[in-house]
Write a protein that holds these residues in place. Sequence first.
Motif, PDB file in Angstrom:
ATOM      1  N   TYR A 111      -3.446  -4.496   6.980  1.00  0.00           N
ATOM      2  CA  TYR A 111      -3.525  -5.541   5.960  1.00  0.00           C
ATOM      3  C   TYR A 111      -3.890  -6.861   6.630  1.00  0.00           C
ATOM      4  O   TYR A 111      -3.207  -7.319   7.545  1.00  0.00           O
ATOM      5  CB  TYR A 111      -2.184  -5.671   5.240  1.00  0.00           C
ATOM      6  CG  TYR A 111      -2.240  -6.690   4.116  1.00  0.00           C
ATOM      7  CD1 TYR A 111      -2.988  -6.439   2.973  1.00  0.00           C
ATOM      8  CD2 TYR A 111      -1.574  -7.910   4.213  1.00  0.00           C
ATOM      9  CE1 TYR A 111      -3.056  -7.367   1.959  1.00  0.00           C
ATOM     10  CE2 TYR A 111      -1.637  -8.843   3.193  1.00  0.00           C
ATOM     11  CZ  TYR A 111      -2.390  -8.558   2.064  1.00  0.00           C
ATOM     12  OH  TYR A 111      -2.470  -9.491   1.059  1.00  0.00           O
ATOM     13  N   THR A 112      -4.993  -7.466   6.160  1.00  0.00           N
ATOM     14  CA  THR A 112      -5.477  -8.687   6.804  1.00  0.00           C
ATOM     15  C   THR A 112      -5.615  -9.828   5.797  1.00  0.00           C
ATOM     16  O   THR A 112      -6.211 -10.851   6.105  1.00  0.00           O
ATOM     17  CB  THR A 112      -6.843  -8.432   7.474  1.00  0.00           C
ATOM     18  OG1 THR A 112      -7.769  -8.017   6.463  1.00  0.00           O
ATOM     19  CG2 THR A 112      -6.749  -7.338   8.520  1.00  0.00           C
ATOM     20  N   GLY A 113      -5.083  -9.649   4.596  1.00  0.00           N
ATOM     21  CA  GLY A 113      -5.202 -10.689   3.573  1.00  0.00           C
ATOM     22  C   GLY A 113      -4.099 -11.727   3.689  1.00  0.00           C
ATOM     23  O   GLY A 113      -3.377 -11.806   4.681  1.00  0.00           O
ATOM     24  N   ALA A 114      -3.978 -12.520   2.630  1.00  0.00           N
ATOM     25  CA  ALA A 114      -2.927 -13.541   2.606  1.00  0.00           C
ATOM     26  C   ALA A 114      -1.564 -12.866   2.552  1.00  0.00           C
ATOM     27  O   ALA A 114      -1.424 -11.752   2.065  1.00  0.00           O
ATOM     28  CB  ALA A 114      -3.123 -14.445   1.385  1.00  0.00           C
ATOM     29  N   GLY A 115      -0.561 -13.536   3.063  1.00  0.00           N
ATOM     30  CA  GLY A 115       0.789 -12.989   2.999  1.00  0.00           C
ATOM     31  C   GLY A 115       0.980 -11.837   3.966  1.00  0.00           C
ATOM     32  O   GLY A 115       0.372 -11.792   5.033  1.00  0.00           O
ATOM     33  N   PHE A 116       1.817 -10.898   3.577  1.00  0.00           N
ATOM     34  CA  PHE A 116       2.211  -9.843   4.506  1.00  0.00           C
ATOM     35  C   PHE A 116       2.308  -8.525   3.755  1.00  0.00           C
ATOM     36  O   PHE A 116       2.689  -8.488   2.592  1.00  0.00           O
ATOM     37  CB  PHE A 116       3.585 -10.179   5.109  1.00  0.00           C
ATOM     38  CG  PHE A 116       3.687  -9.819   6.564  1.00  0.00           C
ATOM     39  CD1 PHE A 116       3.469 -10.767   7.546  1.00  0.00           C
ATOM     40  CD2 PHE A 116       3.957  -8.511   6.948  1.00  0.00           C
ATOM     41  CE1 PHE A 116       3.544 -10.429   8.883  1.00  0.00           C
ATOM     42  CE2 PHE A 116       4.031  -8.164   8.281  1.00  0.00           C
ATOM     43  CZ  PHE A 116       3.825  -9.127   9.263  1.00  0.00           C
TER      44      PHE A 116
END
Lengths: 457, 457
Positions: free
Chosen positions: A312-317
């Motif tokens: 996962y490389t998007g915003a947040g976690f």
Amino acid sequence: MSLDAVLSRIDADLPAALDRLKALMRIPSISTDPEYKAECARAANWLVEDLESLGVQAETRQTPGHPMVVGHIDGDGPHLMFYGHYDVQPVDPLELWNRDPFDPEVEDTPAGKVIRGRGANDDKGQLMTFIEACRAWKEVNGTLPCKMTFFLEGEEESGSPSLVPFLEENLAEFSAPDLALICDTGLFDEKTPAITTMLRGMVKEELTITAADKDLHSGMYGGIAANPIHVLSTALAALHDDQGRVTIPGFYDDVPELSDELRKQWDGLGFDEAAFLGGVGLSVPAGEQGRTGLEMIWSRPTCEVNGIWGGYTGAGFKTVLPSEASAKISFRLVGQQDPKAISDSFRAFIRSQLPADCSVAFNITNGAPASVMATEDPAFEKARLALSDEWPNPAAFIGCGGSIPIAGYFKTILGVDSMLIGFGRDDDQIHSPNEKYALESFHRGIRSWARVLDALT
Amino acid sequence: MSLDAVLSRIDADLPAALDRLKALMRIPSISTDPEYKAECARAANWLVEDLESLGVQAETRQTPGHPMVVGHIDGDGPHLMFYGHYDVQPVDPLELWNRDPFDPEVEDTPAGKVIRGRGANDDKGQLMTFIEACRAWKEVNGTLPCKMTFFLEGEEESGSPSLVPFLEENLAEFSAPDLALICDTGLFDEKTPAITTMLRGMVKEELTITAADKDLHSGMYGGIAANPIHVLSTALAALHDDQGRVTIPGFYDDVPELSDELRKQWDGLGFDEAAFLGGVGLSVPAGEQGRTGLEMIWSRPTCEVNGIWGGYTGAGFKTVLPSEASAKISFRLVGQQDPKAISDSFRAFIRSQLPADCSVAFNITNGAPASVMATEDPAFEKARLALSDEWPNPAAFIGCGGSIPIAGYFKTILGVDSMLIGFGRDDDQIHSPNEKYALESFHRGIRSWARVLDALT
């Protein structure tokens, strides 16, 4: 004397030459991204029209990828071929540009005027130096200086997949020239022109490592399931030892040591390693220990990771254990290193690093060997002297860390030797945001080609 | 007897209960992505309306992030608090779903009927088991079984940033319950219900390593300039030794060994490691050597990379030396491991791995310690017997690899003990594409809560 008249004409026509370059740069001919296919064709057509205005019989020639631009014109004296490429690199990250990369403009900078935009140097600005020299020559003399073939490619930034088949299918058309001139290299420094006589080769690889057959929750499976990002990181970390040497077995087998003569010549160039690294915010050479800076970038092979992604490389976690992780890796080759053998050894090395339950898929590969120019041809010394007349310092024979496989193909497929002359500066940021080309590079570049054409014909 | 009537009512109302669950699942309440903020609010409002239909005084309570849903209803007997969360994980990679993740439907599978869609298990399906049990109870008896507080969160999947401040600001309102019931865990296996009495904690970190101050051409700089992907890969590879142990100094200092009693109990559960791993395409435990599978996922701490990115990751190839590379890393904590101390040690370890010219920025951190439940409270044995009445096998006290920090906060902030009961199966693919919840989990889950409420009140 006609050379002086040509040089004067070049000086007078510079604003119009700049407008033509800007028109070509406004076409976003990114060859690696299928979304820009029509723009690549548009750039090719623009060049055909421009060559036709010089009296050249020009046309686009279709390939499975982007078209080649081919032009021929008859004349006396030697038969010269000119090569450049009209495609450009992608522009991301876009937010780091100080302007629209495809809306070029001349900017004043502390180091002088520059043309800013994607392709300003690589290779639209450079290829137009040659075309503008031809234009001035024709306007002064009524003809071009000799018989010429123009060969402009649109896939150089994406590995030139159509190049070899195209040359092989058109051997008779392209084997005739006495010498190929290639404009896709740099100055040694802003006062010292250069003929590049050593080019590194290239192998490109893309791989994906897969562990579980789906993404997993790291709470449920963390600590028991294999994590492909760990596996990939560990394999990539193992590609170099703590001396910066590549660890793939046999990697250095076909890598020659520098001759004493060339080492002495390079030592004499006064390469300013601190300035070279300092220009990009670095201070310590990070390559093979015990090698000079010029060796690291000109005559030693490399292995670099150019991209990595997984999970996962998007915003947040997102606390995911991903199913797969991927990387793009390229090697710069020197001497007699064989691209196929290097690719095979790399793949065997990666497979040897895989733990249980992990597999690897190799998605991309292509390669080209390094090449060394035929500097014993007297044309090289003539061109060196012609360049020396234009610039503050005498011209030098240098190496180049980049890979321009075209010279190797011209030699092995066509039997034609190449001479690489270009006017880029180290800080031109080719392939990066805010690419530029010094106005002096463009102007003296055009004048340099007029002088070289005069010397060779 | 009223329990039998409630269970019958649950059976008869199952189709309507499924429709209500599907309505809630159709709201894409992804809390980690700001784009879905309005959808999170919509899910909260949906729950307020549903709780009001049970006679609960319910409302949304604003936070700096997504709203809390809070409801109170008076009654005799003990005061129970129920916790669940209405937010869900992101759904990428979307192409791996067999249907729109937010258009749930019941599917026939070889293992029985399932409800498929994001949130089917985690946590919409689970939280609705409790609400549906309350609904049936009220419809049969005219009231809920006891005084209750409902507390439904909308930020569980993004680290619960508002939770602690909210509890601290509303101590009087939430400190009164005798016990908190939390529905966000799993069955031991499809025949064996479980009360989860050990939960791992969590530390999340995101870091970016920077080398040069801009992206570089790997031909010009490859072999001399530091490559942040190499640096990151090497640092990540160094986080584990070849025995699968985390190498950060002091990492295991506060990790207790399993008691002989608990080890014996877990060994008796007959955990099928081969089936657990085989279900996701794996065969070999990849964690700490010398530990059992249940230890790896329940009682040992972990360090996992959840995401990595840097350089060119698009179609084709770009021979760039990137300026930076990033990763998201999470730790699962056990025993007395302190989140702040683990974060500090991790950051010091990464900094110690950096070569010259490289810097690191830590962009995200948050953490929660592990928690161990108060199983000496007689309510635990009552609930265990009630669950055993509903399912084929007797209920077990188990550990859980996931992190549900809420139980720790209820204890440390409110002084309220928690009991974790849930009905998920290991193959429910929570956080992954094609998340599902067995129809049996949903149906028996509702019935289980009716039995537990009956036993505790």
